[in-house]
Enzyme design. Structure first.
Site, PDB file in Angstrom:
ATOM      1  N   ARG A 174      38.247  16.932  44.530  1.00 35.70           N
ATOM      2  CA  ARG A 174      37.102  17.379  45.145  1.00 35.70           C
ATOM      3  C   ARG A 174      36.058  16.316  45.106  1.00 35.70           C
ATOM      4  O   ARG A 174      36.177  15.385  44.279  1.00 35.70           O
ATOM      5  CB  ARG A 174      36.543  18.607  44.576  1.00 35.70           C
ATOM      6  CG  ARG A 174      37.058  20.046  44.922  1.00 35.70           C
ATOM      7  CD  ARG A 174      36.396  21.047  43.935  1.00 35.70           C
ATOM      8  NE  ARG A 174      37.041  22.355  43.858  1.00 35.70           N
ATOM      9  CZ  ARG A 174      37.304  23.173  44.476  1.00 35.70           C
ATOM     10  NH1 ARG A 174      36.576  23.234  45.576  1.00 35.70           N
ATOM     11  NH2 ARG A 174      37.937  24.280  44.138  1.00 35.70           N
ATOM     12  N   THR A 219      36.688  25.209  40.872  1.00 33.87           N
ATOM     13  CA  THR A 219      36.417  26.363  41.775  1.00 33.87           C
ATOM     14  C   THR A 219      35.118  27.222  41.322  1.00 33.87           C
ATOM     15  O   THR A 219      34.304  27.455  42.096  1.00 33.87           O
ATOM     16  CB  THR A 219      37.531  27.506  41.799  1.00 33.87           C
ATOM     17  OG1 THR A 219      38.790  26.962  42.423  1.00 33.87           O
ATOM     18  CG2 THR A 219      37.230  28.747  42.348  1.00 33.87           C
ATOM     19  N   CYS A 220      34.925  27.302  40.112  1.00 34.81           N
ATOM     20  CA  CYS A 220      34.054  28.123  39.117  1.00 34.81           C
ATOM     21  C   CYS A 220      32.698  27.462  39.548  1.00 34.81           C
ATOM     22  O   CYS A 220      31.738  28.329  40.123  1.00 34.81           O
ATOM     23  CB  CYS A 220      34.066  27.868  37.804  1.00 34.81           C
ATOM     24  SG  CYS A 220      32.779  28.705  36.742  1.00 34.81           S
ATOM     25  N   GLY A 251      38.418  44.441  43.213  1.00 31.04           N
ATOM     26  CA  GLY A 251      38.431  43.745  42.026  1.00 31.04           C
ATOM     27  C   GLY A 251      37.224  42.938  42.000  1.00 31.04           C
ATOM     28  O   GLY A 251      36.312  43.297  42.651  1.00 31.04           O
ATOM     29  N   VAL A 262      46.498  47.745  52.887  1.00 29.31           N
ATOM     30  CA  VAL A 262      46.358  46.807  54.061  1.00 29.31           C
ATOM     31  C   VAL A 262      47.626  46.242  54.519  1.00 29.31           C
ATOM     32  O   VAL A 262      48.330  45.468  54.095  1.00 29.31           O
ATOM     33  CB  VAL A 262      45.200  45.837  53.877  1.00 29.31           C
ATOM     34  CG1 VAL A 262      45.022  44.831  55.004  1.00 29.31           C
ATOM     35  CG2 VAL A 262      43.991  46.386  53.461  1.00 29.31           C
ATOM     36  N   THR A 276      42.323  39.778  47.068  1.00 36.01           N
ATOM     37  CA  THR A 276      43.323  40.392  46.527  1.00 36.01           C
ATOM     38  C   THR A 276      44.010  39.653  45.345  1.00 36.01           C
ATOM     39  O   THR A 276      45.333  39.993  44.990  1.00 36.01           O
ATOM     40  CB  THR A 276      44.425  40.660  47.465  1.00 36.01           C
ATOM     41  OG1 THR A 276      44.744  39.683  48.211  1.00 36.01           O
ATOM     42  CG2 THR A 276      43.740  42.140  48.604  1.00 36.01           C
ATOM     43  N   HIS A 316      13.213  45.800  18.580  1.00 31.14           N
ATOM     44  CA  HIS A 316      12.735  46.923  19.575  1.00 31.14           C
ATOM     45  C   HIS A 316      11.667  46.507  20.312  1.00 31.14           C
ATOM     46  O   HIS A 316      10.604  45.997  19.797  1.00 31.14           O
ATOM     47  CB  HIS A 316      12.401  48.313  18.748  1.00 31.14           C
ATOM     48  CG  HIS A 316      11.903  49.399  19.372  1.00 31.14           C
ATOM     49  ND1 HIS A 316      12.678  50.198  20.246  1.00 31.14           N
ATOM     50  CD2 HIS A 316      10.348  49.617  19.697  1.00 31.14           C
ATOM     51  CE1 HIS A 316      11.540  51.235  21.022  1.00 31.14           C
ATOM     52  NE2 HIS A 316      10.457  50.798  20.608  1.00 31.14           N
TER      53      HIS A 316
HETATM   54  P1  NAI Z   1      41.648  41.222  41.135  1.00 32.32           P
HETATM   55  O1  NAI Z   1      43.216  41.022  40.729  1.00 32.32           O
HETATM   56  O2  NAI Z   1      40.310  41.358  40.188  1.00 32.32           O
HETATM   57  O3  NAI Z   1      41.570  42.476  42.258  1.00 32.32           O
HETATM   58  C1  NAI Z   1      42.320  42.612  43.369  1.00 32.32           C
HETATM   59  C2  NAI Z   1      42.401  43.929  43.983  1.00 32.32           C
HETATM   60  O4  NAI Z   1      43.020  43.873  45.236  1.00 32.32           O
HETATM   61  C3  NAI Z   1      43.205  44.818  43.080  1.00 32.32           C
HETATM   62  O5  NAI Z   1      42.512  45.774  42.656  1.00 32.32           O
HETATM   63  C4  NAI Z   1      44.530  45.077  43.988  1.00 32.32           C
HETATM   64  O6  NAI Z   1      44.901  46.429  43.547  1.00 32.32           O
HETATM   65  C5  NAI Z   1      43.934  45.025  45.303  1.00 32.32           C
HETATM   66  N1  NAI Z   1      44.851  44.913  46.152  1.00 32.32           N
HETATM   67  C6  NAI Z   1      45.983  43.774  46.405  1.00 32.32           C
HETATM   68  N2  NAI Z   1      46.635  43.874  47.529  1.00 32.32           N
HETATM   69  C7  NAI Z   1      46.023  44.756  48.157  1.00 32.32           C
HETATM   70  C8  NAI Z   1      46.355  45.557  49.659  1.00 32.32           C
HETATM   71  N3  NAI Z   1      47.300  45.021  50.339  1.00 32.32           N
HETATM   72  N4  NAI Z   1      45.408  46.241  49.928  1.00 32.32           N
HETATM   73  C9  NAI Z   1      44.333  46.902  49.607  1.00 32.32           C
HETATM   74  N5  NAI Z   1      44.144  46.481  48.049  1.00 32.32           N
HETATM   75  C10 NAI Z   1      44.995  45.534  47.425  1.00 32.32           C
HETATM   76  O7  NAI Z   1      41.392  39.868  42.001  1.00 32.32           O
HETATM   77  P2  NAI Z   1      40.086  39.265  42.837  1.00 32.32           P
HETATM   78  O8  NAI Z   1      38.973  40.036  42.732  1.00 32.32           O
HETATM   79  O9  NAI Z   1      40.575  38.376  43.884  1.00 32.32           O
HETATM   80  O10 NAI Z   1      39.793  37.941  41.697  1.00 32.32           O
HETATM   81  C11 NAI Z   1      40.903  37.363  41.423  1.00 32.32           C
HETATM   82  C12 NAI Z   1      40.662  36.343  39.995  1.00 32.32           C
HETATM   83  O11 NAI Z   1      39.372  35.866  39.955  1.00 32.32           O
HETATM   84  C13 NAI Z   1      40.577  37.533  39.046  1.00 32.32           C
HETATM   85  O12 NAI Z   1      41.577  37.342  37.835  1.00 32.32           O
HETATM   86  C14 NAI Z   1      39.475  37.738  38.503  1.00 32.32           C
HETATM   87  O13 NAI Z   1      39.166  38.057  36.952  1.00 32.32           O
HETATM   88  C15 NAI Z   1      38.684  36.365  38.685  1.00 32.32           C
HETATM   89  N6  NAI Z   1      37.253  36.420  38.984  1.00 32.32           N
HETATM   90  C16 NAI Z   1      36.569  36.565  37.758  1.00 32.32           C
HETATM   91  C17 NAI Z   1      35.109  36.867  37.907  1.00 32.32           C
HETATM   92  C18 NAI Z   1      34.139  37.363  36.849  1.00 32.32           C
HETATM   93  O14 NAI Z   1      34.832  36.945  35.687  1.00 32.32           O
HETATM   94  N7  NAI Z   1      32.951  37.681  36.983  1.00 32.32           N
HETATM   95  C19 NAI Z   1      34.290  36.565  39.374  1.00 32.32           C
HETATM   96  C20 NAI Z   1      35.352  36.443  40.354  1.00 32.32           C
HETATM   97  C21 NAI Z   1      36.792  36.448  40.235  1.00 32.32           C
END
Ligand code: NAI
Length: 460
Positions: free
Chosen positions: A34, A40-41, A176, A231, A265, A439
């Site tokens: 990059r 990415t973060c 998610g 979906v 997803t 407090h």
């Molecule tokens: P995720 O694994 O958290 O959630 C994906 C969701 O999509 C799941 O609930 C799953 O059941 C659903 N899904 C999958 N296929 C589907 C379909 N065909 N139709 C409908 N729903 C479907 O993944 P996400 O949110 O994309 O995050 C990716 C990674 O990035 C995760 O491991 C997450 O922990 C990390 N991340 C962490 C953050 C934080 O710590 N604040 C912020 C952003 C990402």
């Protein structure tokens, strides 16, 4: 002179590992393709999304709470300015890593790496020699069959951070972390947000009581959920999207029209072009590099950390592994305690958790006690319009040792850490309960939840 270690990837795993390796006296380089460091973060993930979550939370406060406090402000959204504020935040952070690399005499080898053989990292036409190679190449969004991402109408989290305008209707696939954080951003900006989730609950793996409360609060903020829906595909015509999904219970097929579709997803390891197959590096069926407890892969001299290996895909987990692998390569005993890795969702209210959920404890048949305290009983939270949510602590029934904690409420992502420290020291809930908490602070809710594991809280 060969390098002692070359890290491939300058995300949270690679850059932290490199800095620690250099601090421990190892001659260190990082390969990064990059234009800027931080992976990415910093570039298209944690940091920019937090900038947009912050600015839109301020908007929400101005719209909903300022007048109550006697502040007369009519907020106006300048989307271009909001995006440039976000870009400035990214620049400050990525520039900061560049400064730290110079300070620690780490070489940044610009380009994309291949590993032609153990001890060699090829970038462009140059082969760099290294005693150890650490793969910290991160992850990328998973593709969804029937859905083509163009990063304009159908976007991943990357495109969702640079939309040309705020959509009227945003459809989010996946409830998610990414879907809910970015869904919140656009809901606050006035978009109609519909989240379609395959499972029957949001945020899989989260303590179910917290997930239910979280869903209710998000619905109050205007997000709509279609649960139990798979979906099937998305078609785009004239810049508008039409999304088809099948309700799992009835098998009924429905469609939804949206201006923008966010595909959230999940993510998968990004190891393209590294030459893992040619090297014979073992991977799991999900493409994660297999490592031992010292982060060594199946090929001597090659290590791997972060999203490219197993475990939660979290920046701080990768950072800790970077730290640990650097110490191991320097002859020390680095390790990561995987039982105490917090997870945070930076919505409002925030959601944070560490250790076991109630469902996991039930499944393990482990007797436990629950201590809960609502932020409604916390003076500071009430003053700040932040009374939604609660702290829940799970402690071993016999020993009172803290086994897990789940917080939904103000600053949950910061509050969780006193519980993490307590867990690292094998503390009992009573240890937290007997610690004086200032407090008025939100942290009193943590103490009250700890008290609730024993003789009971004071303020409820
Ligand atoms: P995720 O694994 O958290 O959630 C994906 C969701 O999509 C799941 O609930 C799953 O059941 C659903 N899904 C999958 N296929 C589907 C379909 N065909 N139709 C409908 N729903 C479907 O993944 P996400 O949110 O994309 O995050 C990716 C990674 O990035 C995760 O491991 C997450 O922990 C990390 N991340 C962490 C953050 C934080 O710590 N604040 C912020 C952003 C990402």
């Amino acid at each position: 002179m060969p390098y002692d270690v070359i890290f491939i990837g300058a995300g949270p795993g690679g850059y932290v590992g490199a800095i620690r390796a250099a601090q421990l006296g190892l001659k260190t380089a990082v390969v990064e393709g990059r234009e800027t460091l931080g992976g990415t973060c910093l570039n298209v993930g944690c940091i920019p999304s937090k900038a947009l979550l912050h600015s839109t939370h301020m908007l929400h406060e101005a719209q909903h709470n300022f007048a109550k406090m006697g502040l007369g402000v009519t907020p106006k959204i300048d989307w271009k300015q909001m995006l440039s504020y976000k870009d400035e935040v990214i620049g400050q952070n990525t520039g900061g890593i560049e400064f730290l690399f110079k300070k620690n005499k780490i070489d940044w080898i610009k380009g994309w790496a291949t590993i032609p053989a153990p001890g060699q990292v090829k970038v462009g036409d140059t082969v760099h020699e290294a005693k150890h190679i650490v793969i910290a190449s991160g992850s990328e969004p998973t593709a969804l069959p029937g859905v083509t991402v163009d990063e304009k109408t159908v976007v991943t989290s990357t495109g969702a951070l640079t939309l040309a305008k705020v959509p009227k209707h945003l459809a989010v696939i996946g409830a998610g972390v990414i879907g809910l954080e970015l869904g919140s951003v656009y809901a606050r900006l006035g978009a109609k947000v519909t989240v379609i989730e395959y499972l029957d609950a949001i945020t899989p793996g989260m303590d179910a009581e917290v997930a239910r409360s979280f869903q209710r609060l998000l619905q109050k903020q205007g997000l709509t959920f279609i649960l139990g829906a798979a979906v099937q595909g998305v078609t785009v015509k004239g810049g508008k999207a039409s999304l088809t999904y099948k309700l799992r219970k009835t098998e009924a097929e429905e469609t939804l029209e949206a201006d923008t579709v966010l595909v959230a997803t999940g993510r998968k390891p990004y190891t393209e072009g590294l030459g893992l197959d040619a090297l014979g590096i073992e991977t799991t069926p999900r493409g994660q590099i297999v490592t031992d407890a010292r982060y060594a892969t199946s090929i001597p001299g090659i290590y791997a950390i972060g999203d490219a290996i197993t475990g939660p895909m979290l920046a701080h987990k990768a950072m800790d592994e970077g730290h640990a692998v650097a110490e191991i390569l320097a002859g020390q005993h680095g390790h990561v305690n995987y039982d105490v890795i917090p997870g945070v969702i930076y919505t409002h209210p925030e959601v944070a958790s560490v250790g076991k959920t109630e469902e996991q404890l039930k499944e393990e048949g482990r007797p436990y006690r629950t201590g809960k305290f609502s932020f409604m009983g916390n003076g500071r939270a009430k003053a700040n319009f932040a009374g939604d949510g609660f702290v829940k602590i799970l402690a071993d029934k016999a020993t009172d040792r803290i086994l897990g904690a789940h917080i939904i409420g103000p600053m949950a992502g910061d509050l969780i850490h006193e519980i993490c420290v307590a867990m690292e020291f094998g503390a009992a809930a009573e240890d937290l309960a007997r610690t004086c908490h200032a407090h008025p602070t939100y942290s009193e809710a943590v103490r009250e939840a700890a008290l609730a594991c024993g003789d009971g809280p004071i303020h409820s």
